[in-house]
Design a protein around this motif. Structure first.
Motif, PDB file in Angstrom:
ATOM      1  N   ASP A  34       0.635  -1.258   0.081  1.00 47.86           N
ATOM      2  CA  ASP A  34       0.027   0.048  -0.106  1.00 47.86           C
ATOM      3  C   ASP A  34       0.833   1.211  -0.163  1.00 47.86           C
ATOM      4  OD1 ASP A  34      -2.196  -1.423   0.162  1.00 47.86           O
ATOM      5  OD2 ASP A  34      -2.479  -1.408   2.100  1.00 47.86           O
ATOM      6  N   GLY A  35       2.134   0.980  -0.003  1.00 50.60           N
ATOM      7  CA  GLY A  35       3.038   2.252  -0.123  1.00 50.60           C
ATOM      8  C   GLY A  35       3.730   2.857   1.096  1.00 50.60           C
ATOM      9  N   SER A  36       3.426   2.207   2.290  1.00 48.47           N
ATOM     10  CA  SER A  36       3.947   2.417   3.693  1.00 48.47           C
ATOM     11  C   SER A  36       5.445   2.068   3.587  1.00 48.47           C
ATOM     12  CB  SER A  36       3.046   1.528   4.946  1.00 48.47           C
ATOM     13  OG  SER A  36       3.519   2.049   5.812  1.00 48.47           O
ATOM     14  N   SER A  37       5.966   3.155   4.177  1.00 47.39           N
ATOM     15  CA  SER A  37       7.705   3.053   4.424  1.00 47.39           C
ATOM     16  C   SER A  37       7.853   2.223   5.678  1.00 47.39           C
ATOM     17  CB  SER A  37       8.340   4.251   4.631  1.00 47.39           C
ATOM     18  OG  SER A  37       7.786   4.816   5.750  1.00 47.39           O
ATOM     19  N   PRO A  38       9.024   1.349   5.932  1.00 49.29           N
ATOM     20  CA  PRO A  38       9.173   0.630   7.295  1.00 49.29           C
ATOM     21  C   PRO A  38       9.069   1.379   8.100  1.00 49.29           C
ATOM     22  CG  PRO A  38      10.939   0.009   5.506  1.00 49.29           C
ATOM     23  CD  PRO A  38      10.015   1.464   4.824  1.00 49.29           C
ATOM     24  N   ILE A  39       9.448   2.753   8.250  1.00 50.87           N
ATOM     25  CA  ILE A  39       9.352   3.434   9.789  1.00 50.87           C
ATOM     26  C   ILE A  39       7.683   3.849   9.812  1.00 50.87           C
ATOM     27  CG2 ILE A  39       9.530   5.678  10.697  1.00 50.87           C
ATOM     28  CD1 ILE A  39      12.510   5.871   9.080  1.00 50.87           C
ATOM     29  N   ARG A  40       6.966   4.065   8.827  1.00 56.94           N
ATOM     30  CA  ARG A  40       5.681   4.373   8.941  1.00 56.94           C
ATOM     31  C   ARG A  40       4.921   3.362   9.313  1.00 56.94           C
ATOM     32  NH1 ARG A  40       1.561   6.579   4.419  1.00 56.94           N
ATOM     33  NH2 ARG A  40      -0.243   6.747   5.585  1.00 56.94           N
ATOM     34  N   THR A  41       5.144   1.937   8.685  1.00 59.90           N
ATOM     35  CA  THR A  41       4.826   0.580   9.301  1.00 59.90           C
ATOM     36  C   THR A  41       4.723   0.633  10.873  1.00 59.90           C
ATOM     37  OG1 THR A  41       4.889  -0.011   7.054  1.00 59.90           O
ATOM     38  CG2 THR A  41       4.437  -1.791   8.789  1.00 59.90           C
ATOM     39  N   PHE A  42       6.023   0.675  11.146  1.00 59.34           N
ATOM     40  CA  PHE A  42       6.460   0.672  12.504  1.00 59.34           C
ATOM     41  C   PHE A  42       5.567   1.478  13.446  1.00 59.34           C
ATOM     42  CE2 PHE A  42       8.783   1.505  16.185  1.00 59.34           C
ATOM     43  CZ  PHE A  42       8.920   0.110  16.960  1.00 59.34           C
ATOM     44  N   PHE A  43       5.357   2.662  13.046  1.00 66.11           N
ATOM     45  CA  PHE A  43       4.563   3.362  14.043  1.00 66.11           C
ATOM     46  C   PHE A  43       3.290   3.428  13.843  1.00 66.11           C
ATOM     47  CE2 PHE A  43       8.610   5.706  14.094  1.00 66.11           C
ATOM     48  CZ  PHE A  43       8.955   5.927  15.520  1.00 66.11           C
ATOM     49  N   SER A  44       2.877   3.296  12.765  1.00 69.51           N
ATOM     50  CA  SER A  44       1.196   3.335  12.575  1.00 69.51           C
ATOM     51  C   SER A  44       0.575   1.846  12.614  1.00 69.51           C
ATOM     52  CB  SER A  44       0.893   4.028  10.982  1.00 69.51           C
ATOM     53  OG  SER A  44       1.389   3.007  10.157  1.00 69.51           O
ATOM     54  N   ILE A  45       1.356   0.743  12.542  1.00 69.36           N
ATOM     55  CA  ILE A  45       0.755  -0.472  12.475  1.00 69.36           C
ATOM     56  C   ILE A  45       1.232  -1.402  13.759  1.00 69.36           C
ATOM     57  CG2 ILE A  45       0.500  -2.828  11.123  1.00 69.36           C
ATOM     58  CD1 ILE A  45       0.461  -0.962   8.539  1.00 69.36           C
ATOM     59  N   VAL A  46       2.700  -1.608  13.842  1.00 67.43           N
ATOM     60  CA  VAL A  46       3.310  -2.225  14.842  1.00 67.43           C
ATOM     61  C   VAL A  46       3.180  -1.981  16.269  1.00 67.43           C
ATOM     62  CG1 VAL A  46       5.578  -3.443  15.470  1.00 67.43           C
ATOM     63  CG2 VAL A  46       4.897  -3.058  13.073  1.00 67.43           C
ATOM     64  N   MET A  47       3.293  -0.721  16.375  1.00 66.08           N
ATOM     65  CA  MET A  47       3.184  -0.185  17.690  1.00 66.08           C
ATOM     66  C   MET A  47       1.939  -0.197  18.508  1.00 66.08           C
ATOM     67  SD  MET A  47       5.739   2.947  17.945  1.00 66.08           S
ATOM     68  CE  MET A  47       5.570   3.703  19.581  1.00 66.08           C
ATOM     69  N   PRO A  48       0.854   0.246  17.534  1.00 66.74           N
ATOM     70  CA  PRO A  48      -0.577   0.076  18.173  1.00 66.74           C
ATOM     71  C   PRO A  48      -0.954  -1.414  18.668  1.00 66.74           C
ATOM     72  CG  PRO A  48      -0.558   1.519  16.354  1.00 66.74           C
ATOM     73  CD  PRO A  48       0.943   0.854  16.320  1.00 66.74           C
ATOM     74  N   ILE A  49      -0.659  -2.474  17.830  1.00 69.49           N
ATOM     75  CA  ILE A  49      -0.858  -3.651  18.025  1.00 69.49           C
ATOM     76  C   ILE A  49       0.228  -4.368  19.188  1.00 69.49           C
ATOM     77  CG2 ILE A  49      -1.909  -3.955  15.874  1.00 69.49           C
ATOM     78  CD1 ILE A  49       0.433  -5.635  14.908  1.00 69.49           C
ATOM     79  N   SER A  50       1.178  -3.585  19.819  1.00 72.73           N
ATOM     80  CA  SER A  50       2.086  -3.967  20.563  1.00 72.73           C
ATOM     81  C   SER A  50       2.132  -3.312  22.021  1.00 72.73           C
ATOM     82  CB  SER A  50       3.363  -4.090  19.980  1.00 72.73           C
ATOM     83  OG  SER A  50       3.339  -4.428  18.770  1.00 72.73           O
ATOM     84  N   LYS A  51       0.904  -3.026  22.518  1.00 68.59           N
ATOM     85  CA  LYS A  51       0.492  -2.474  23.715  1.00 68.59           C
ATOM     86  C   LYS A  51       1.020  -3.280  25.003  1.00 68.59           C
ATOM     87  CE  LYS A  51      -3.342   0.415  22.130  1.00 68.59           C
ATOM     88  NZ  LYS A  51      -4.702   0.508  22.383  1.00 68.59           N
ATOM     89  N   THR A  52       0.798  -4.631  24.759  1.00 66.31           N
ATOM     90  CA  THR A  52       1.125  -5.477  25.931  1.00 66.31           C
ATOM     91  C   THR A  52       2.735  -5.500  26.210  1.00 66.31           C
ATOM     92  OG1 THR A  52       1.179  -7.303  24.532  1.00 66.31           O
ATOM     93  CG2 THR A  52      -0.772  -6.930  25.850  1.00 66.31           C
ATOM     94  N   VAL A  53       3.554  -5.647  25.249  1.00 67.02           N
ATOM     95  CA  VAL A  53       4.863  -5.776  25.410  1.00 67.02           C
ATOM     96  C   VAL A  53       5.381  -4.408  25.957  1.00 67.02           C
ATOM     97  CG1 VAL A  53       5.648  -5.301  22.909  1.00 67.02           C
ATOM     98  CG2 VAL A  53       7.124  -6.605  24.501  1.00 67.02           C
TER      99      VAL A  53
END
Length: 281
Positions: free
Chosen positions: A180-199
């Motif tokens: 979808d055109g998301s850069s690795p940095i944007r993917t990390f902050f917009s997708i990975v971080m929100p689903i990683s609240k527990t850790v």
């Protein structure tokens, strides 16, 4: 059928009774400390062989008043929270990025770096205290905030916890974001971080408790009385003669309150984070 139900009921009774007994054993030192903080000096070590030692018969807040009289707790709490929050913000950001890179990127030397991270987890802090202090002294950082914050940012244990969590995130999710055109940095902050609240919550709790209880490093680098952390303030009660254990107990109770409150509200995330990070006791 009835015998099976009776057996299951009996097992539950033993299970809950055993957990209750173990819980009481673990909590009893904290209960005794709170009770002792409300007792006069002469009564603290009385009735140690009786249940009465957990009951302050002449309860008063005089010991807490003494603590506030001898220590500027507002400044102590401000110093401690300031340096801990700075560490936590940088810790969660930098170590999570490192853990994500090790978990999801393929590059030369990745396995070697991961091996070093795991190996360095077993290195005791005492082994590097002197070199770190010499470095802080050469940088003229002794008795300053950077001396507390900078050496505590990168943590192998935090990196490993993030690595264990991030490696289980489906690659398909990240590939879809990339398509979808998301850069690795944007993917990390917009997708990975929100689903990683527990850790994130788990690392937050573990690091908060570790730095809140840290004594040796602040003792070495913070020499000014106005820059003391909470553990240095508590230690000052031991260094004043004669030693009043009533004031010591009151100061310990006050120092434990933030950790207890934080754990009560975040224990759900802590348990989930430990389980999902693959770290089992």
């Amino acid at each position: 059928m009835k015998s099976l139900k009776a057996q299951n009921a009996l097992q539950k009774i033993f299970f809950y009774a055993g957990n209750t007994i173990i819980g009481i054993i673990f909590v009893s030192p904290l209960i005794w400390m709170i009770a002792a903080s409300l007792k006069p000096e002469a009564k603290i070590f009385a009735n140690m062989n009786s249940i009465k030692t957990f009951i302050p018969e002449e309860a008063s807040l005089d010991n807490f008043i003494e603590v506030f009289r001898r220590v500027d707790l507002a400044n102590v709490f401000k110093n401690t929270l300031t340096y801990i929050l700075l560490i936590l913000v940088l810790d969660l950001l930098i170590n999570s990025i490192c853990g994500y890179a090790l978990a999801k990127f393929r590059f030369r030397g990745r396995k070697l770096i991961l091996s070093f991270v795991v190996a360095l987890m077993v290195m005791p802090m005492e082994a590097i205290l002197l070199p770190m202090y010499i470095e802080m002294s050469q940088l003229d950082w002794v008795n300053s905030l950077p001396a507390l914050v900078v050496p505590s940012i990168a943590k192998c244990f935090s990196i490993y916890m993030f690595y264990n969590f991030f490696k289980d995130i489906p690659d398909d999710l990240l590939e879809a974001a990339s398509i979808d055109g998301s850069s690795p940095i944007r993917t990390f902050f917009s997708i990975v971080m929100p689903i990683s609240k527990t850790v994130y919550a788990t690392v937050f709790i573990l690091d908060f408790v570790a730095h809140w209880n840290d004594f040796m490093w602040p003792f070495l680098v913070m020499t000014g009385k106005d820059k003391r952390t909470i553990q240095l303030a508590v230690q000052s009660f031991f260094g004043t003669q004669p030693v009043h254990y009533s004031a010591i107990m009151a100061s310990l109770v006050l120092s434990a309150i933030p950790m207890i409150v934080m754990f009560v509200f975040m224990q759900k995330y802590y348990v989930e984070g430990i389980a999902s990070s693959g770290i089992k006791g």
